[in-house]
Design a protein around this motif. Structure first.
Motif, PDB file in Angstrom:
ATOM      1  N   ALA A 336       0.810  -1.220   0.000  1.00 39.67           N
ATOM      2  CA  ALA A 336       0.000   0.000   0.000  1.00 39.67           C
ATOM      3  C   ALA A 336       0.842   1.269   0.000  1.00 39.67           C
ATOM      4  N   ASP A 337       1.954   1.258   0.764  1.00 37.19           N
ATOM      5  CA  ASP A 337       2.658   2.516   1.030  1.00 37.19           C
ATOM      6  C   ASP A 337       4.109   2.570   0.555  1.00 37.19           C
ATOM      7  N   HIS A 338       4.723   1.431   0.285  1.00 29.02           N
ATOM      8  CA  HIS A 338       6.167   1.438   0.075  1.00 29.02           C
ATOM      9  C   HIS A 338       6.600   0.644  -1.155  1.00 29.02           C
ATOM     10  N   SER A 339       5.842   0.735  -2.228  1.00 27.06           N
ATOM     11  CA  SER A 339       6.219   0.031  -3.454  1.00 27.06           C
ATOM     12  C   SER A 339       7.180   0.893  -4.264  1.00 27.06           C
ATOM     13  N   TYR A 340       7.942   0.248  -5.132  1.00 26.92           N
ATOM     14  CA  TYR A 340       8.824   1.005  -6.009  1.00 26.92           C
ATOM     15  C   TYR A 340       8.037   1.787  -7.063  1.00 26.92           C
ATOM     16  N   GLU A 341       6.807   1.385  -7.341  1.00 26.99           N
ATOM     17  CA  GLU A 341       5.977   2.212  -8.210  1.00 26.99           C
ATOM     18  C   GLU A 341       5.813   3.607  -7.607  1.00 26.99           C
ATOM     19  N   GLU A 342       5.546   3.646  -6.291  1.00 24.15           N
ATOM     20  CA  GLU A 342       5.394   4.932  -5.620  1.00 24.15           C
ATOM     21  C   GLU A 342       6.719   5.681  -5.549  1.00 24.15           C
ATOM     22  N   ARG A 343       7.809   4.963  -5.287  1.00 24.47           N
ATOM     23  CA  ARG A 343       9.119   5.619  -5.231  1.00 24.47           C
ATOM     24  C   ARG A 343       9.462   6.234  -6.597  1.00 24.47           C
ATOM     25  N   ALA A 344       9.179   5.506  -7.669  1.00 28.04           N
ATOM     26  CA  ALA A 344       9.496   6.015  -9.005  1.00 28.04           C
ATOM     27  C   ALA A 344       8.644   7.235  -9.343  1.00 28.04           C
ATOM     28  N   LYS A 345       7.389   7.219  -8.929  1.00 23.01           N
ATOM     29  CA  LYS A 345       6.540   8.402  -9.159  1.00 23.01           C
ATOM     30  C   LYS A 345       7.115   9.623  -8.448  1.00 23.01           C
ATOM     31  N   ARG A 346       7.655   9.390  -7.267  1.00 20.13           N
ATOM     32  CA  ARG A 346       8.286  10.490  -6.528  1.00 20.13           C
ATOM     33  C   ARG A 346       9.497  11.033  -7.297  1.00 20.13           C
ATOM     34  N   VAL A 347      10.338  10.136  -7.798  1.00 23.14           N
ATOM     35  CA  VAL A 347      11.505  10.584  -8.568  1.00 23.14           C
ATOM     36  C   VAL A 347      11.053  11.309  -9.838  1.00 23.14           C
ATOM     37  N   ASP A 348      10.029  10.794 -10.487  1.00 25.67           N
ATOM     38  CA  ASP A 348       9.493  11.433 -11.695  1.00 25.67           C
ATOM     39  C   ASP A 348       9.061  12.869 -11.393  1.00 25.67           C
ATOM     40  N   ARG A 349       8.366  13.053 -10.266  1.00 21.98           N
ATOM     41  CA  ARG A 349       7.929  14.411  -9.890  1.00 21.98           C
ATOM     42  C   ARG A 349       9.134  15.305  -9.598  1.00 21.98           C
ATOM     43  N   ILE A 350      10.161  14.738  -8.951  1.00 20.15           N
ATOM     44  CA  ILE A 350      11.370  15.506  -8.640  1.00 20.15           C
ATOM     45  C   ILE A 350      12.057  15.967  -9.927  1.00 20.15           C
ATOM     46  N   LEU A 351      12.181  15.063 -10.898  1.00 22.23           N
ATOM     47  CA  LEU A 351      12.846  15.402 -12.159  1.00 22.23           C
ATOM     48  C   LEU A 351      12.047  16.452 -12.941  1.00 22.23           C
ATOM     49  N   LYS A 352      10.746  16.301 -12.969  1.00 27.15           N
ATOM     50  CA  LYS A 352       9.920  17.276 -13.685  1.00 27.15           C
ATOM     51  C   LYS A 352       9.976  18.644 -13.023  1.00 27.15           C
ATOM     52  N   ALA A 353       9.985  18.669 -11.696  1.00 23.85           N
ATOM     53  CA  ALA A 353      10.089  19.944 -10.980  1.00 23.85           C
ATOM     54  C   ALA A 353      11.444  20.594 -11.240  1.00 23.85           C
ATOM     55  N   GLN A 354      12.500  19.782 -11.284  1.00 18.37           N
ATOM     56  CA  GLN A 354      13.829  20.312 -11.548  1.00 18.37           C
ATOM     57  C   GLN A 354      13.913  20.873 -12.965  1.00 18.37           C
ATOM     58  N   ALA A 355      13.324  20.165 -13.918  1.00 18.10           N
ATOM     59  CA  ALA A 355      13.323  20.642 -15.309  1.00 18.10           C
ATOM     60  C   ALA A 355      12.531  21.940 -15.434  1.00 18.10           C
ATOM     61  N   ALA A 356      11.398  22.027 -14.735  1.00 16.21           N
ATOM     62  CA  ALA A 356      10.591  23.249 -14.773  1.00 16.21           C
ATOM     63  C   ALA A 356      11.363  24.417 -14.170  1.00 16.21           C
ATOM     64  N   GLN A 357      12.095  24.132 -13.087  1.00 19.31           N
ATOM     65  CA  GLN A 357      12.905  25.176 -12.463  1.00 19.31           C
ATOM     66  C   GLN A 357      13.975  25.667 -13.421  1.00 19.31           C
ATOM     67  N   ARG A 358      14.576  24.742 -14.176  1.00 22.12           N
ATOM     68  CA  ARG A 358      15.572  25.116 -15.178  1.00 22.12           C
ATOM     69  C   ARG A 358      14.948  26.030 -16.237  1.00 22.12           C
ATOM     70  N   ARG A 359      13.760  25.652 -16.695  1.00 23.82           N
ATOM     71  CA  ARG A 359      13.105  26.455 -17.733  1.00 23.82           C
ATOM     72  C   ARG A 359      12.776  27.860 -17.224  1.00 23.82           C
ATOM     73  N   ASP A 360      12.284  27.929 -15.993  1.00 23.95           N
ATOM     74  CA  ASP A 360      11.945  29.227 -15.424  1.00 23.95           C
ATOM     75  C   ASP A 360      13.175  30.109 -15.291  1.00 23.95           C
ATOM     76  N   ALA A 361      14.286  29.509 -14.852  1.00 24.23           N
ATOM     77  CA  ALA A 361      15.519  30.261 -14.695  1.00 24.23           C
ATOM     78  C   ALA A 361      16.037  30.753 -16.034  1.00 24.23           C
ATOM     79  N   ALA A 362      15.851  29.933 -17.073  1.00 28.67           N
ATOM     80  CA  ALA A 362      16.313  30.329 -18.412  1.00 28.67           C
ATOM     81  C   ALA A 362      15.470  31.464 -18.970  1.00 28.67           C
TER      82      ALA A 362
END
Length: 362
Positions: A336-362
Protein backbone atom coordinates in the motif's frame (compact mmCIF):
# COMPACT_ATOMS: atom_id res chain seq x y z
CA UNK A 1 13.65 12.05 -20.21
CA UNK A 2 16.85 10.34 -21.31
CA UNK A 3 18.69 9.23 -18.16
CA UNK A 4 22.36 8.18 -17.97
CA UNK A 5 22.97 6.34 -14.68
CA UNK A 6 26.51 5.49 -13.53
CA UNK A 7 26.35 2.91 -10.73
CA UNK A 8 28.00 -0.18 -9.25
CA UNK A 9 25.93 -2.82 -11.05
CA UNK A 10 22.42 -3.32 -12.33
CA UNK A 11 23.07 -6.90 -13.43
CA UNK A 12 24.66 -8.37 -10.31
CA UNK A 13 23.98 -8.23 -6.57
CA UNK A 14 27.38 -9.83 -5.85
CA UNK A 15 28.96 -7.60 -3.17
CA UNK A 16 26.42 -5.04 -4.35
CA UNK A 17 23.45 -4.62 -2.04
CA UNK A 18 22.16 -1.64 -4.02
CA UNK A 19 21.27 -3.79 -7.05
CA UNK A 20 17.65 -4.39 -6.08
CA UNK A 21 17.23 -0.70 -5.22
CA UNK A 22 18.48 0.31 -8.67
CA UNK A 23 16.29 -2.27 -10.36
CA UNK A 24 13.13 -1.36 -8.49
CA UNK A 25 13.36 2.37 -9.11
CA UNK A 26 14.70 2.28 -12.66
CA UNK A 27 12.27 -0.39 -13.87
CA UNK A 28 9.38 1.76 -12.70
CA UNK A 29 10.87 4.98 -14.05
CA UNK A 30 11.05 3.26 -17.42
CA UNK A 31 7.37 2.33 -17.07
CA UNK A 32 6.66 6.06 -16.67
CA UNK A 33 8.30 6.73 -20.04
CA UNK A 34 11.91 7.51 -19.18
CA UNK A 35 14.70 6.20 -21.43
CA UNK A 36 17.41 4.72 -19.17
CA UNK A 37 20.99 3.63 -19.79
CA UNK A 38 22.88 2.09 -16.88
CA UNK A 39 26.70 2.19 -17.00
CA UNK A 40 28.60 -0.24 -14.79
CA UNK A 41 32.30 -1.24 -14.68
CA UNK A 42 33.47 -4.78 -15.30
CA UNK A 43 34.89 -5.16 -11.78
CA UNK A 44 34.83 -7.30 -8.61
CA UNK A 45 33.76 -10.42 -10.59
CA UNK A 46 30.21 -9.09 -10.75
CA UNK A 47 29.79 -10.01 -14.41
CA UNK A 48 30.66 -13.60 -13.48
CA UNK A 49 27.91 -13.53 -10.81
CA UNK A 50 25.01 -11.95 -12.68
CA UNK A 51 21.55 -12.27 -11.18
CA UNK A 52 19.81 -10.97 -14.30
CA UNK A 53 20.63 -10.48 -17.95
CA UNK A 54 20.31 -6.99 -19.48
CA UNK A 55 16.64 -6.07 -19.04
CA UNK A 56 14.23 -4.78 -21.65
CA UNK A 57 13.47 -1.66 -19.60
CA UNK A 58 17.03 -0.28 -19.59
CA UNK A 59 20.01 -0.26 -21.91
CA UNK A 60 22.92 -1.89 -20.10
CA UNK A 61 26.50 -0.79 -20.80
CA UNK A 62 29.32 -2.71 -19.11
CA UNK A 63 32.57 -0.80 -19.59
CA UNK A 64 36.13 -1.93 -19.01
CA UNK A 65 37.47 -0.89 -15.62
CA UNK A 66 40.24 1.10 -17.29
CA UNK A 67 40.79 4.77 -18.14
CA UNK A 68 39.78 4.15 -21.75
CA UNK A 69 36.65 2.28 -20.73
CA UNK A 70 35.72 5.01 -18.26
CA UNK A 71 36.25 7.80 -20.79
CA UNK A 72 34.13 6.02 -23.41
CA UNK A 73 31.29 5.60 -20.91
CA UNK A 74 31.48 9.20 -19.69
CA UNK A 75 31.49 10.53 -23.24
CA UNK A 76 27.90 9.31 -23.59
CA UNK A 77 26.74 11.59 -20.77
CA UNK A 78 26.44 14.49 -23.20
CA UNK A 79 23.46 12.78 -24.87
CA UNK A 80 21.35 12.59 -21.68
CA UNK A 81 18.80 14.94 -20.15
CA UNK A 82 19.55 13.58 -16.66
CA UNK A 83 22.99 12.34 -15.59
CA UNK A 84 23.32 10.39 -12.33
CA UNK A 85 26.41 9.25 -10.48
CA UNK A 86 25.65 6.79 -7.66
CA UNK A 87 27.90 6.40 -4.64
CA UNK A 88 30.04 3.33 -4.12
CA UNK A 89 30.75 2.31 -7.72
CA UNK A 90 34.04 0.98 -6.40
CA UNK A 91 36.33 2.03 -9.25
CA UNK A 92 36.97 5.54 -10.60
CA UNK A 93 34.52 7.12 -8.16
CA UNK A 94 36.42 10.42 -8.18
CA UNK A 95 36.67 10.50 -11.97
CA UNK A 96 32.97 9.66 -12.31
CA UNK A 97 31.69 12.45 -10.05
CA UNK A 98 33.97 14.96 -11.74
CA UNK A 99 33.18 13.53 -15.16
CA UNK A 100 29.40 13.84 -14.99
CA UNK A 101 29.81 17.56 -14.23
CA UNK A 102 32.30 18.10 -17.02
CA UNK A 103 30.75 15.87 -19.69
CA UNK A 104 27.05 16.65 -19.24
CA UNK A 105 25.26 19.22 -21.38
CA UNK A 106 24.74 22.59 -19.72
CA UNK A 107 20.98 22.07 -19.74
CA UNK A 108 21.17 18.54 -18.30
CA UNK A 109 20.12 17.78 -14.71
CA UNK A 110 23.10 16.40 -12.77
CA UNK A 111 22.53 14.24 -9.69
CA UNK A 112 24.61 12.51 -7.05
CA UNK A 113 22.57 9.54 -5.79
CA UNK A 114 23.95 8.42 -2.44
CA UNK A 115 23.09 4.83 -1.51
CA UNK A 116 25.20 5.00 1.67
CA UNK A 117 24.66 8.55 2.93
CA UNK A 118 25.88 7.95 6.47
CA UNK A 119 29.26 6.67 5.27
CA UNK A 120 29.63 9.36 2.60
CA UNK A 121 28.81 12.17 5.01
CA UNK A 122 31.23 10.76 7.56
CA UNK A 123 34.01 10.75 4.94
CA UNK A 124 33.23 14.28 3.76
CA UNK A 125 33.07 15.74 7.27
CA UNK A 126 36.79 15.21 7.75
CA UNK A 127 37.85 15.95 4.16
CA UNK A 128 37.16 19.48 2.87
CA UNK A 129 38.73 18.39 -0.44
CA UNK A 130 36.59 15.23 -0.78
CA UNK A 131 35.62 14.83 -4.49
CA UNK A 132 31.90 14.66 -3.78
CA UNK A 133 32.07 17.65 -1.46
CA UNK A 134 33.96 19.64 -4.10
CA UNK A 135 31.33 18.74 -6.69
CA UNK A 136 28.21 19.53 -4.64
CA UNK A 137 27.94 23.23 -5.63
CA UNK A 138 28.07 22.22 -9.31
CA UNK A 139 25.38 19.54 -9.05
CA UNK A 140 21.67 20.21 -9.31
CA UNK A 141 20.50 17.67 -6.77
CA UNK A 142 21.43 14.99 -4.25
CA UNK A 143 19.12 12.00 -3.84
CA UNK A 144 19.72 9.56 -1.00
CA UNK A 145 18.82 5.98 -0.15
CA UNK A 146 17.51 7.18 3.21
CA UNK A 147 18.47 9.19 6.24
CA UNK A 148 15.57 11.60 6.68
CA UNK A 149 15.99 15.20 7.83
CA UNK A 150 19.45 14.75 9.42
CA UNK A 151 20.93 13.76 6.06
CA UNK A 152 19.09 16.51 4.18
CA UNK A 153 20.33 19.17 6.58
CA UNK A 154 23.92 17.94 6.52
CA UNK A 155 24.07 17.79 2.72
CA UNK A 156 22.74 21.34 2.49
CA UNK A 157 25.34 22.50 5.03
CA UNK A 158 28.04 20.99 2.81
CA UNK A 159 26.86 22.87 -0.25
CA UNK A 160 24.13 20.80 -1.95
CA UNK A 161 21.48 22.90 -3.68
CA UNK A 162 18.88 20.37 -2.58
CA UNK A 163 18.80 16.90 -1.03
CA UNK A 164 15.79 14.56 -1.12
CA UNK A 165 15.56 11.05 0.36
CA UNK A 166 14.17 8.32 -1.89
CA UNK A 167 13.73 5.30 0.35
CA UNK A 168 13.98 1.63 -0.50
CA UNK A 169 10.75 -0.08 -1.40
CA UNK A 170 9.14 -3.26 -2.60
CA UNK A 171 9.57 -4.45 -6.17
CA UNK A 172 6.44 -6.58 -6.33
CA UNK A 173 7.57 -8.24 -9.56
CA UNK A 174 10.65 -9.61 -7.79
CA UNK A 175 9.73 -10.15 -4.14
CA UNK A 176 6.55 -12.03 -3.26
CA UNK A 177 5.41 -15.07 -1.22
CA UNK A 178 6.57 -18.49 -2.40
CA UNK A 179 6.21 -21.99 -0.89
CA UNK A 180 8.68 -22.94 1.81
CA UNK A 181 11.96 -24.32 0.45
CA UNK A 182 13.75 -27.09 2.38
CA UNK A 183 17.12 -25.52 1.52
CA UNK A 184 16.28 -22.64 3.84
CA UNK A 185 14.38 -24.35 6.63
CA UNK A 186 15.24 -23.15 10.13
CA UNK A 187 14.24 -20.81 12.91
CA UNK A 188 15.97 -17.51 12.07
CA UNK A 189 17.64 -16.35 8.88
CA UNK A 190 19.93 -13.39 8.29
CA UNK A 191 21.12 -12.26 4.86
CA UNK A 192 23.98 -9.78 4.58
CA UNK A 193 27.58 -9.57 3.39
CA UNK A 194 30.38 -9.37 5.95
CA UNK A 195 31.35 -5.71 6.20
CA UNK A 196 33.52 -3.94 8.81
CA UNK A 197 30.71 -1.67 10.02
CA UNK A 198 28.21 -4.53 10.25
CA UNK A 199 30.17 -7.42 11.75
CA UNK A 200 29.97 -6.33 15.40
CA UNK A 201 26.20 -5.87 15.14
CA UNK A 202 25.84 -9.30 13.53
CA UNK A 203 27.72 -10.69 16.53
CA UNK A 204 25.40 -8.83 18.92
CA UNK A 205 22.05 -9.51 17.30
CA UNK A 206 22.50 -12.78 15.41
CA UNK A 207 25.39 -14.86 16.70
CA UNK A 208 24.73 -14.14 20.38
CA UNK A 209 21.10 -15.16 19.86
CA UNK A 210 22.31 -18.39 18.26
CA UNK A 211 24.54 -19.04 21.27
CA UNK A 212 21.60 -18.43 23.61
CA UNK A 213 19.39 -20.89 21.70
CA UNK A 214 21.60 -23.89 20.85
CA UNK A 215 18.56 -26.06 20.06
CA UNK A 216 17.43 -23.68 17.28
CA UNK A 217 18.69 -23.51 13.69
CA UNK A 218 20.11 -20.24 12.37
CA UNK A 219 20.79 -19.51 8.68
CA UNK A 220 23.46 -17.03 7.56
CA UNK A 221 23.49 -15.94 3.92
CA UNK A 222 25.96 -13.55 2.32
CA UNK A 223 29.58 -13.33 1.24
CA UNK A 224 32.68 -13.16 3.42
CA UNK A 225 31.62 -15.24 6.44
CA UNK A 226 33.50 -18.44 5.60
CA UNK A 227 36.35 -17.91 8.12
CA UNK A 228 34.27 -16.37 10.93
CA UNK A 229 34.01 -18.49 14.09
CA UNK A 230 30.37 -19.37 14.77
CA UNK A 231 28.15 -21.52 16.98
CA UNK A 232 27.48 -25.00 15.59
CA UNK A 233 23.77 -24.26 15.08
CA UNK A 234 24.55 -21.59 12.44
CA UNK A 235 24.40 -22.83 8.85
CA UNK A 236 26.52 -20.77 6.45
CA UNK A 237 24.95 -20.48 3.00
CA UNK A 238 27.41 -18.19 1.21
CA UNK A 239 26.18 -15.80 -1.46
CA UNK A 240 22.40 -16.07 -1.96
CA UNK A 241 21.46 -14.69 -5.40
CA UNK A 242 18.46 -12.43 -5.80
CA UNK A 243 16.49 -15.21 -7.48
CA UNK A 244 16.62 -17.17 -4.19
CA UNK A 245 15.71 -14.30 -1.84
CA UNK A 246 12.00 -15.17 -1.79
CA UNK A 247 12.78 -18.77 -0.90
CA UNK A 248 15.23 -17.63 1.77
CA UNK A 249 12.57 -15.38 3.30
CA UNK A 250 9.92 -18.11 3.15
CA UNK A 251 12.04 -20.82 4.77
CA UNK A 252 12.70 -19.97 8.42
CA UNK A 253 10.17 -19.05 11.10
CA UNK A 254 11.49 -15.47 11.03
CA UNK A 255 14.14 -13.42 9.26
CA UNK A 256 16.40 -10.81 10.82
CA UNK A 257 17.39 -7.36 9.60
CA UNK A 258 20.58 -5.83 11.01
CA UNK A 259 21.49 -2.27 10.06
CA UNK A 260 25.09 -1.29 9.57
CA UNK A 261 26.61 0.88 12.32
CA UNK A 262 26.23 4.12 10.40
CA UNK A 263 22.66 3.45 9.29
CA UNK A 264 21.57 2.45 12.79
CA UNK A 265 23.10 5.61 14.26
CA UNK A 266 21.51 7.80 11.62
CA UNK A 267 18.05 6.21 11.58
CA UNK A 268 15.36 6.62 8.93
CA UNK A 269 17.31 4.22 6.68
CA UNK A 270 15.48 0.91 6.18
CA UNK A 271 17.58 -1.63 4.33
CA UNK A 272 16.37 -3.20 1.10
CA UNK A 273 16.03 -6.46 3.05
CA UNK A 274 13.20 -4.96 5.12
CA UNK A 275 10.98 -4.57 2.07
CA UNK A 276 12.13 -7.81 0.44
CA UNK A 277 11.13 -9.75 3.56
CA UNK A 278 7.84 -7.90 3.94
CA UNK A 279 7.02 -8.42 0.27
CA UNK A 280 7.56 -12.14 0.73
CA UNK A 281 5.22 -12.06 3.78
CA UNK A 282 8.05 -13.13 6.07
CA UNK A 283 7.96 -12.42 9.77
CA UNK A 284 10.68 -9.81 10.21
CA UNK A 285 12.68 -9.10 13.36
CA UNK A 286 14.74 -5.92 13.05
CA UNK A 287 17.30 -4.23 15.23
CA UNK A 288 16.03 -0.95 16.61
CA UNK A 289 16.68 2.27 14.70
CA UNK A 290 14.97 5.63 14.83
CA UNK A 291 12.10 6.12 12.41
CA UNK A 292 11.05 2.51 11.88
CA UNK A 293 7.43 3.53 12.60
CA UNK A 294 7.44 5.46 9.30
CA UNK A 295 7.68 2.15 7.46
CA UNK A 296 6.24 -0.69 9.59
CA UNK A 297 4.25 -0.77 12.83
CA UNK A 298 6.17 -2.49 15.65
CA UNK A 299 4.53 -5.60 17.18
CA UNK A 300 1.94 -5.77 14.40
CA UNK A 301 3.93 -5.57 11.16
CA UNK A 302 7.47 -6.07 12.49
CA UNK A 303 9.20 -7.20 15.68
CA UNK A 304 11.90 -4.91 17.09
CA UNK A 305 14.94 -5.99 19.14
CA UNK A 306 17.52 -3.90 20.97
CA UNK A 307 20.07 -6.69 21.41
CA UNK A 308 20.64 -10.41 20.94
CA UNK A 309 18.78 -11.28 24.13
CA UNK A 310 15.70 -9.55 22.70
CA UNK A 311 16.10 -11.52 19.48
CA UNK A 312 16.27 -14.80 21.41
CA UNK A 313 13.24 -13.89 23.54
CA UNK A 314 11.18 -12.84 20.52
CA UNK A 315 12.06 -16.07 18.73
CA UNK A 316 11.20 -18.18 21.78
CA UNK A 317 7.76 -16.56 22.06
CA UNK A 318 7.00 -16.67 18.32
CA UNK A 319 4.49 -19.22 17.06
CA UNK A 320 4.01 -20.09 13.38
CA UNK A 321 0.51 -18.56 13.56
CA UNK A 322 1.76 -15.22 14.89
CA UNK A 323 4.65 -15.22 12.42
CA UNK A 324 2.14 -15.58 9.57
CA UNK A 325 -0.03 -12.75 10.91
CA UNK A 326 2.95 -10.40 11.18
CA UNK A 327 4.23 -11.34 7.72
CA UNK A 328 0.82 -10.87 6.10
CA UNK A 329 0.32 -7.49 7.79
CA UNK A 330 3.78 -6.33 6.67
CA UNK A 331 3.07 -7.36 3.09
CA UNK A 332 -0.20 -5.43 3.03
CA UNK A 333 1.56 -2.33 4.38
CA UNK A 334 4.44 -2.29 1.91
CA UNK A 335 2.14 -2.96 -1.04
CA UNK A 336 0.00 0.00 0.00
CA UNK A 337 2.66 2.52 1.03
CA UNK A 338 6.17 1.44 0.07
CA UNK A 339 6.22 0.03 -3.45
CA UNK A 340 8.82 1.00 -6.01
CA UNK A 341 5.98 2.21 -8.21
CA UNK A 342 5.39 4.93 -5.62
CA UNK A 343 9.12 5.62 -5.23
CA UNK A 344 9.50 6.02 -9.01
CA UNK A 345 6.54 8.40 -9.16
CA UNK A 346 8.29 10.49 -6.53
CA UNK A 347 11.50 10.58 -8.57
CA UNK A 348 9.49 11.43 -11.69
CA UNK A 349 7.93 14.41 -9.89
CA UNK A 350 11.37 15.51 -8.64
CA UNK A 351 12.85 15.40 -12.16
CA UNK A 352 9.92 17.28 -13.68
CA UNK A 353 10.09 19.94 -10.98
CA UNK A 354 13.83 20.31 -11.55
CA UNK A 355 13.32 20.64 -15.31
CA UNK A 356 10.59 23.25 -14.77
CA UNK A 357 12.91 25.18 -12.46
CA UNK A 358 15.57 25.12 -15.18
CA UNK A 359 13.10 26.45 -17.73
CA UNK A 360 11.94 29.23 -15.42
CA UNK A 361 15.52 30.26 -14.70
CA UNK A 362 16.31 30.33 -18.41
Amino acid sequence: MKIAFYGSSLLSSYWNGAATYYRGILRNLAALGHDITFYEPDAFERQQHRDIEPPEWARSVVYAASPDGLNAALAEARHADVVVKASGVGVFDTELIEGIVEQSRRDAITIFWDVDAAATLDEMSGQPDHPVRRSLPRLDLVLTYGGGDPVVERYRELGAANCIPVYNGLDRTTHYPVPADARFSGDLGFLGNRLPDREARVQTFFLSAAEALPERTFLLGGSGWQDKAMPQNVRRLGHVPTADHNAFNAGPLAVLNIARDSMAALGFSPATRVFEAAGAAACLITDHWEGIEMFLEPDREVLVARDGRDVADLLNDLTPERARRIGDAARRRVLADHSYEERAKRVDRILKAQAAQRRDAA
